[in-house]
Design a protein around this motif. Sequence first.
Motif, PDB file in Angstrom:
ATOM      1  N   GLU A  66      -8.685  -2.952  33.247  1.00 36.95           N
ATOM      2  CA  GLU A  66      -9.877  -3.543  33.854  1.00 36.95           C
ATOM      3  C   GLU A  66     -10.704  -4.292  32.821  1.00 36.95           C
ATOM      4  O   GLU A  66     -11.232  -5.371  33.095  1.00 36.95           O
ATOM      5  CB  GLU A  66     -10.714  -2.465  34.541  1.00 36.95           C
ATOM      6  N   ASN A  67     -10.820  -3.741  31.619  1.00 33.08           N
ATOM      7  CA  ASN A  67     -11.557  -4.419  30.551  1.00 33.08           C
ATOM      8  C   ASN A  67     -10.887  -5.733  30.170  1.00 33.08           C
ATOM      9  O   ASN A  67     -11.553  -6.730  29.902  1.00 33.08           O
ATOM     10  CB  ASN A  67     -11.683  -3.520  29.316  1.00 33.08           C
ATOM     11  N   ALA A  68      -9.569  -5.745  30.131  1.00 31.76           N
ATOM     12  CA  ALA A  68      -8.847  -6.976  29.802  1.00 31.76           C
ATOM     13  C   ALA A  68      -9.095  -8.034  30.870  1.00 31.76           C
ATOM     14  O   ALA A  68      -9.329  -9.205  30.553  1.00 31.76           O
ATOM     15  CB  ALA A  68      -7.355  -6.685  29.674  1.00 31.76           C
ATOM     16  N   ALA A  69      -9.075  -7.622  32.131  1.00 34.94           N
ATOM     17  CA  ALA A  69      -9.321  -8.565  33.229  1.00 34.94           C
ATOM     18  C   ALA A  69     -10.749  -9.104  33.162  1.00 34.94           C
ATOM     19  O   ALA A  69     -10.976 -10.305  33.323  1.00 34.94           O
ATOM     20  CB  ALA A  69      -9.064  -7.892  34.568  1.00 34.94           C
ATOM     21  N   LEU A  70     -11.707  -8.235  32.904  1.00 36.49           N
ATOM     22  CA  LEU A  70     -13.098  -8.680  32.784  1.00 36.49           C
ATOM     23  C   LEU A  70     -13.270  -9.628  31.601  1.00 36.49           C
ATOM     24  O   LEU A  70     -14.013 -10.609  31.684  1.00 36.49           O
ATOM     25  CB  LEU A  70     -14.030  -7.478  32.626  1.00 36.49           C
ATOM     26  N   MET A 127      -6.015  11.899  32.057  1.00 33.68           N
ATOM     27  CA  MET A 127      -6.902  11.187  31.130  1.00 33.68           C
ATOM     28  C   MET A 127      -6.222   9.932  30.591  1.00 33.68           C
ATOM     29  O   MET A 127      -6.840   8.863  30.504  1.00 33.68           O
ATOM     30  CB  MET A 127      -7.317  12.098  29.968  1.00 33.68           C
ATOM     31  N   LYS A 128      -4.958  10.026  30.236  1.00 33.60           N
ATOM     32  CA  LYS A 128      -4.224   8.865  29.736  1.00 33.60           C
ATOM     33  C   LYS A 128      -4.130   7.781  30.798  1.00 33.60           C
ATOM     34  O   LYS A 128      -4.279   6.591  30.496  1.00 33.60           O
ATOM     35  CB  LYS A 128      -2.826   9.265  29.258  1.00 33.60           C
ATOM     36  N   LEU A 129      -3.895   8.181  32.058  1.00 36.95           N
ATOM     37  CA  LEU A 129      -3.840   7.201  33.146  1.00 36.95           C
ATOM     38  C   LEU A 129      -5.190   6.522  33.349  1.00 36.95           C
ATOM     39  O   LEU A 129      -5.267   5.305  33.564  1.00 36.95           O
ATOM     40  CB  LEU A 129      -3.374   7.870  34.443  1.00 36.95           C
ATOM     41  N   LEU A 130      -6.271   7.303  33.275  1.00 41.50           N
ATOM     42  CA  LEU A 130      -7.607   6.723  33.416  1.00 41.50           C
ATOM     43  C   LEU A 130      -7.922   5.752  32.277  1.00 41.50           C
ATOM     44  O   LEU A 130      -8.488   4.682  32.504  1.00 41.50           O
ATOM     45  CB  LEU A 130      -8.668   7.830  33.461  1.00 41.50           C
ATOM     46  N   ILE A 131      -7.552   6.125  31.072  1.00 41.60           N
ATOM     47  CA  ILE A 131      -7.782   5.254  29.919  1.00 41.60           C
ATOM     48  C   ILE A 131      -6.991   3.960  30.070  1.00 41.60           C
ATOM     49  O   ILE A 131      -7.509   2.867  29.820  1.00 41.60           O
ATOM     50  CB  ILE A 131      -7.422   5.976  28.602  1.00 41.60           C
ATOM     51  N   GLU A 132      -5.752   4.052  30.508  1.00 40.95           N
ATOM     52  CA  GLU A 132      -4.925   2.858  30.718  1.00 40.95           C
ATOM     53  C   GLU A 132      -5.535   1.960  31.792  1.00 40.95           C
ATOM     54  O   GLU A 132      -5.609   0.736  31.634  1.00 40.95           O
ATOM     55  CB  GLU A 132      -3.514   3.264  31.117  1.00 40.95           C
ATOM     56  N   LYS A 133      -6.020   2.575  32.869  1.00 34.18           N
ATOM     57  CA  LYS A 133      -6.648   1.805  33.945  1.00 34.18           C
ATOM     58  C   LYS A 133      -7.904   1.095  33.442  1.00 34.18           C
ATOM     59  O   LYS A 133      -8.131  -0.086  33.736  1.00 34.18           O
ATOM     60  CB  LYS A 133      -6.995   2.736  35.108  1.00 34.18           C
ATOM     61  N   LEU A 189     -14.804 -13.397  31.815  1.00 34.49           N
ATOM     62  CA  LEU A 189     -15.951 -13.825  31.014  1.00 34.49           C
ATOM     63  C   LEU A 189     -15.615 -15.022  30.133  1.00 34.49           C
ATOM     64  O   LEU A 189     -16.442 -15.926  29.955  1.00 34.49           O
ATOM     65  CB  LEU A 189     -16.468 -12.660  30.163  1.00 34.49           C
ATOM     66  N   MET A 190     -14.404 -15.056  29.577  1.00 33.07           N
ATOM     67  CA  MET A 190     -14.009 -16.204  28.753  1.00 33.07           C
ATOM     68  C   MET A 190     -13.941 -17.467  29.599  1.00 33.07           C
ATOM     69  O   MET A 190     -14.371 -18.538  29.171  1.00 33.07           O
ATOM     70  CB  MET A 190     -12.676 -15.932  28.057  1.00 33.07           C
ATOM     71  N   LYS A 191     -13.406 -17.359  30.806  1.00 32.25           N
ATOM     72  CA  LYS A 191     -13.317 -18.498  31.715  1.00 32.25           C
ATOM     73  C   LYS A 191     -14.710 -19.002  32.080  1.00 32.25           C
ATOM     74  O   LYS A 191     -14.969 -20.203  32.085  1.00 32.25           O
ATOM     75  CB  LYS A 191     -12.533 -18.107  32.975  1.00 32.25           C
ATOM     76  N   MET A 192     -15.619 -18.070  32.348  1.00 27.75           N
ATOM     77  CA  MET A 192     -16.994 -18.446  32.679  1.00 27.75           C
ATOM     78  C   MET A 192     -17.666 -19.142  31.501  1.00 27.75           C
ATOM     79  O   MET A 192     -18.403 -20.111  31.683  1.00 27.75           O
ATOM     80  CB  MET A 192     -17.794 -17.210  33.096  1.00 27.75           C
ATOM     81  N   ALA A 193     -17.410 -18.671  30.293  1.00 29.55           N
ATOM     82  CA  ALA A 193     -17.996 -19.277  29.101  1.00 29.55           C
ATOM     83  C   ALA A 193     -17.466 -20.693  28.904  1.00 29.55           C
ATOM     84  O   ALA A 193     -18.218 -21.603  28.548  1.00 29.55           O
ATOM     85  CB  ALA A 193     -17.699 -18.422  27.872  1.00 29.55           C
ATOM     86  N   GLU A 194     -16.183 -20.904  29.148  1.00 29.68           N
ATOM     87  CA  GLU A 194     -15.598 -22.244  29.030  1.00 29.68           C
ATOM     88  C   GLU A 194     -16.233 -23.198  30.034  1.00 29.68           C
ATOM     89  O   GLU A 194     -16.559 -24.339  29.701  1.00 29.68           O
ATOM     90  CB  GLU A 194     -14.089 -22.196  29.256  1.00 29.68           C
ATOM     91  N   GLU A 195     -16.420 -22.732  31.262  1.00 26.29           N
ATOM     92  CA  GLU A 195     -17.016 -23.574  32.290  1.00 26.29           C
ATOM     93  C   GLU A 195     -18.465 -23.901  31.948  1.00 26.29           C
ATOM     94  O   GLU A 195     -18.919 -25.022  32.155  1.00 26.29           O
ATOM     95  CB  GLU A 195     -16.933 -22.892  33.653  1.00 26.29           C
ATOM     96  N   LYS A 196     -19.174 -22.943  31.356  1.00 26.16           N
ATOM     97  CA  LYS A 196     -20.565 -23.177  30.976  1.00 26.16           C
ATOM     98  C   LYS A 196     -20.626 -24.218  29.858  1.00 26.16           C
ATOM     99  O   LYS A 196     -21.484 -25.088  29.858  1.00 26.16           O
ATOM    100  CB  LYS A 196     -21.222 -21.878  30.533  1.00 26.16           C
ATOM    101  N   GLU A 197     -19.710 -24.142  28.905  1.00 26.49           N
ATOM    102  CA  GLU A 197     -19.671 -25.117  27.818  1.00 26.49           C
ATOM    103  C   GLU A 197     -19.434 -26.522  28.369  1.00 26.49           C
ATOM    104  O   GLU A 197     -20.034 -27.483  27.917  1.00 26.49           O
ATOM    105  CB  GLU A 197     -18.578 -24.766  26.810  1.00 26.49           C
TER     106      GLU A 197
END
Length: 67
Positions: free
Chosen positions: A26-30, A16-22, A34-42
């Motif tokens: 993944e959330n950090a990468a996403l 469970m700890k390994l899954l949570i870390e994974k 999303l931040m990069k996409m928002a900058e490009e849209k601006e």
Amino acid sequence: MKADKKTTTDHIEKEMKLLIEKLNNENAALGKILMKMAEEKEDKDKPPGDQRREKPEKQRGNQHSTE
């Protein structure tokens, strides 16, 4: 019997700890994507004049030399 339950619980907890870390990774990468996409849209939403670069200091000084 208690030893078997404890070993199984530890194994499940470790998985469970390994899954949570994974998922966190993944959330950090996403989030970065999303931040990069928002900058490009601006940048696309800005009028063309706002995207111009400022002239270097030498060129700015030459503009006013004829006045």
